[in-house]
Design a protein around this motif. Structure first.
Motif, PDB file in Angstrom:
ATOM      1  N   ASP A 165       0.838  -1.207   0.000  1.00 12.82           N
ATOM      2  CA  ASP A 165       0.000   0.000   0.000  1.00 12.82           C
ATOM      3  C   ASP A 165       0.875   1.260   0.000  1.00 12.82           C
ATOM      4  O   ASP A 165       0.589   2.216  -0.717  1.00 12.82           O
ATOM      5  CB  ASP A 165      -0.932   0.006   1.220  1.00 12.82           C
ATOM      6  N   PHE A 166       1.928   1.243   0.795  1.00 11.60           N
ATOM      7  CA  PHE A 166       2.856   2.388   0.766  1.00 11.60           C
ATOM      8  C   PHE A 166       3.467   2.533  -0.632  1.00 11.60           C
ATOM      9  O   PHE A 166       3.587   3.635  -1.155  1.00 11.60           O
ATOM     10  CB  PHE A 166       3.973   2.230   1.803  1.00 11.60           C
ATOM     11  N   GLU A 198       2.161   1.706  -3.430  1.00  6.77           N
ATOM     12  CA  GLU A 198       1.176   2.268  -4.357  1.00  6.77           C
ATOM     13  C   GLU A 198       1.099   3.781  -4.192  1.00  6.77           C
ATOM     14  O   GLU A 198       0.997   4.520  -5.185  1.00  6.77           O
ATOM     15  CB  GLU A 198      -0.205   1.636  -4.164  1.00  6.77           C
ATOM     16  N   SER A 199       1.193   4.260  -2.963  1.00 11.71           N
ATOM     17  CA  SER A 199       1.080   5.717  -2.824  1.00 11.71           C
ATOM     18  C   SER A 199       2.347   6.423  -3.309  1.00 11.71           C
ATOM     19  O   SER A 199       2.268   7.554  -3.797  1.00 11.71           O
ATOM     20  CB  SER A 199       0.653   6.142  -1.421  1.00 11.71           C
TER      21      SER A 199
END
Lengths: 503, 503
Positions: free
Chosen positions: B19-20, B22-23
């Motif tokens: 998730d990190f 992806e950001s």
């Protein structure tokens, strides 16, 4: 560690939280401006992961350690103003977040999300009874939260404080009552007037590509910096800040309602100017944002109403508009155009209301919210009381709940205490303008010659640069020398509408 | 904890890292597609904060705990294939990252960033001596890193493994030698041919808005899903994956070079199809990406060359193109168009090279990198050796370093070992096509009738869906039944170019 070292470590810690917040904001901007739909579910999880991280860090033992160390009175004496205000904000957020048991908050968040879906269906079917059980639970949760925060009486003040720190029922009651006493007869006079403006020509087609150019142009004219922002298209216009060097706005181009597009763009531009002008010293701190919802709205409404709906502004820009509009307005005089964009009549939907009737929509909501939390109004009675208040303030009664109590997402979203900020912002805006005129007595001349620089500079100097360094009332007091005073707004509306409607 | 609980906890932990990531990817996409310049510095800090978080979590004691627990032989027996491959990848990354002392790595990152700025200036001035000291240090660092990773001989293999796991100097030497032995005489024959295609008409103006439509259309034709991606405009085209439901591509519209725009878009579309088709089972794991640089490039080159430069594809799409191009091509036959977009001649700049000469550009770089790390080539001797190799392989000698050794950013960026993947990808692509033809013998007929579905489906089934679940050689072996074999590429090029150039 020395105090300086603790401060440096605390600021470093907080900067990381702000960086996470920026990436959440970017993910949201992207979702709203064109992220492909098949990626949305996973994107929501990314936002969840980052938000969890922000929450953890804001409520961690490490944060508690910084707060304890830096609120010690002997240490406080050594801190700079910015550091003191930072720690004050961190503490407020910490206390706010740790006081609610995690499980209970989680259940509330889930409820809130369900309630918003149910609301969409309830609104579509105009059936309040579908939403009622959800709303009852949300109000119960809110009442509990208020107790957790340690407030035993005047519960609604605790909610107001979330959006407009320092404002209380006592102050707002006073402001809204004065305002209403002036507005209700004014609206009645407008309705009764035999000189209603024509406005059918506003629905003439206006090519979207030229609306785009015009919106870019007008944003530049009010001082929006395209090197520190961008304008995109979305269904609902919004302003979103990543950092003061990246403040984005969106608008919605409507071929047959260009004036809504233009005024909506200017409105978001007003929000954006506030954020673009925040002092670079505050970047990376929790103070790097507008100080309250109301002050924010004062900036958007200042530009939308006192500039975008003024005769002076259009006396400079009307020729441009005529050219861009394929000469549809060649037979419409500036005065007719000005009257048309300010036509007022009582209506049911707040977001479509004109600038004269708008505050009354807010007062309906305020009265209901206050009665829910401070008196004994029941959720089930909201639709009836809503309709009574609409009739009392605006002289019209909704035919159904879709155009009444179900119209806004705020309550199913748990945002009780938010609405008053819209009207307070309007009161502030008029008060700022009154103060500004003392420094810039040729305000109208400047609009008429397209020279907005001094005006924007005044706002930047007295308001924008401070971010959240000053509380709303402090900011207002220092910029205008007064507490909130509704008379300036009332005077503006009275003069303007008696002239437009000839009474 | 039971093994299942450890696995669940490990997967949860890894999902957060993804998730990190992806950001970070979104922040980079945004920077490259239109973030306002005044926000860039603060945005870079956001990326820094998130990257630090990813690094910390990938090398944490918690990660070490999961790796230790889940690589235990008795535990391994109970794991699913996906979990095994995940932990294998986590371990590789962990070992790779923890083996280099943090201070040394930080100094290297700073050097790398400086070297890239110096490179820009050195390239502009065509002065290798400016870059030389930086490049010497970078090579020294790389040699140290290789030692930290525990490799004592054949150091270049350690670098190749970063981009093309499992490929070694031994294999690549063999592939490149065969390829070169075929290509050099083929290029000579093309140069000597008396039947050079005309191509001046490709520079005729092609309205940008119609290029846009055509690019959208052709992406859809090859199977790109716009509900799981979007096409934007940037100076250099790229593909960037947020998650398999959000795989974005960009292109650069050039009014007087539309064919580069179209083929560039199809190239990025090939990368994007790979990512869009990765099995949804792999989302949130480190396996949810293409398995290597080379396999990735095989997909982009497959679409760019075997489809986008084929006669069959254009026999279906040429009429569309003619319409969109304002009939500029009404007097250009399909055959002339086909020959023009495949015109080949030795040139200096790799990124502008045609499909026939391109692999030779890569071999120049491969020979030099190998000699730097495995033999005793000195950095100062790179320009001279570069020019000799260019003359040997392509029969031309750069007039200066700007069109020679200074042209690529890879070396100042520390990317040694990356270049071979470009040519390997091309070899793989031809090999995939050979295998595909057995299943889809009417390949050309399908292109001629605009029916690409089976072709894309074959790639998805044999390659895309697996993400990084299979290593490159394993994937190639299973899809084609062979190790890397350059003969298919050689045969394709020989047949195609002897036909175009009539020899």
């Amino acid at each position: 560690m020395t105090t300086n070292e603790v401060v440096a470590s605390y600021k470093h810690y907080v900067k990381k939280i702000m960086d996470f917040n920026e990436s959440i904001a970017l993910a949201e901007w992207d979702l709203r401006t064109g992220a492909p739909k098949k990626g949305v579910k996973q994107r929501a999880e990314v936002i969840g992961t980052l938000s969890e991280e922000v929450f953890k860090r804001s409520t961690s033992d490490e944060m508690k350690g910084y707060i304890d160390a830096l609120t010690d009175p002997t240490v406080q004496e050594q801190l700079s103003l910015i550091t003191k205000k930072m720690i004050e904000k961190s503490q407020k957020e910490y206390d706010h977040n740790v006081s609610i048991p995690a499980e209970e908050y989680k259940a509330y968040v889930i409820l809130q999300s369900e309630a918003q879906s149910v609301w969409q269906e309830a609104k579509a079917k105009s059936d309040f009874s579908m939403l009622q059980p959800y709303l009852e639970k949300i109000v119960d949760y809110k009442r509990h939260f208020i107790e957790y925060w340690g407030i035993r009486h005047n519960k609604y003040d605790a909610l107001l404080d979330l959006y407009e720190p320092g404002l209380t029922v006592k102050t707002i009651d006073h402001i809204f009552e004065s305002l209403r006493n002036g507005l209700v007869p004014l609206v009645e006079a407008v309705v009764a007037s035999g000189n209603q403006p024509k406005k059918d020509f506003l629905a003439q087609p206006f090519p979207v590509d030229r609306q785009k150019e015009l919106c870019h142009h007008l944003l530049r004219e009010i001082g929006y910096d395209f090197n520190a922002g961008r304008l995109d298209e979305t269904e609902h216009p919004f302003e979103l800040t990543l950092n003061p060097g990246d403040v984005r706005v969106t608008t919605n181009y409507q071929e047959h309602d260009f004036i809504s597009t233009i005024l909506g763009t200017i409105h978001e531009g007003g929000h954006a100017l506030y954020e673009q002008h925040i002092s670079r010293e505050l970047v990376g701190t929790p103070l790097c944002e507008g100080t309250s919802m109301g002050i924010h709205e004062s900036q958007s409404l200042f530009f939308e109403n006192f500039i975008g709906r003024s005769r002076a502004f259009w006396s400079y820009h009307y020729d441009e508009l005529r050219r861009d509009a394929d000469r549809h307005f060649s037979s419409v005089s500036l005065n007719d155009f000005y009257r048309a964009i300010n036509a007022s009549h009582p209506s049911f939907i707040r977001t479509l209301a004109d600038e004269l009737t708008y505050p009354l929509h807010i007062m309906v909501r305020y009265d209901l919210e206050k009665a829910l939390f401070n008196s004994d109004l029941q959720v089930k009675d909201l639709p009836g009381v809503w309709n009574e208040k609409m009739n009392e303030y605006l002289g019209i009664t909704p035919k159904n709940d879709r155009e009444g109590v179900l119209q806004d997402i705020h309550w199913p979203g748990g945002d009780f205490g938010y609405f008053p900020s819209y009207a307070l912002g309007y009161v502030y805006a008029a008060q700022f303008k009154h103060a500004m005129i003392k420094d810039i007595p040729d305000f109208d001349d400047r609009l008429q010659s397209g020279k907005l620089h001094e005006i924007t500079h005044w706002l930047s100097t007295h308001i924008h640069q401070y971010g959240s360094l000053k509380k709303p009332l402090e900011l207002l007091q220092e910029a205008t020398g007064e507490c909130p005073n509704p008379n300036y707004l009332l005077r503006y509306l009275t003069e303007k509408y008696s002239e437009i409607y000839h009474f």
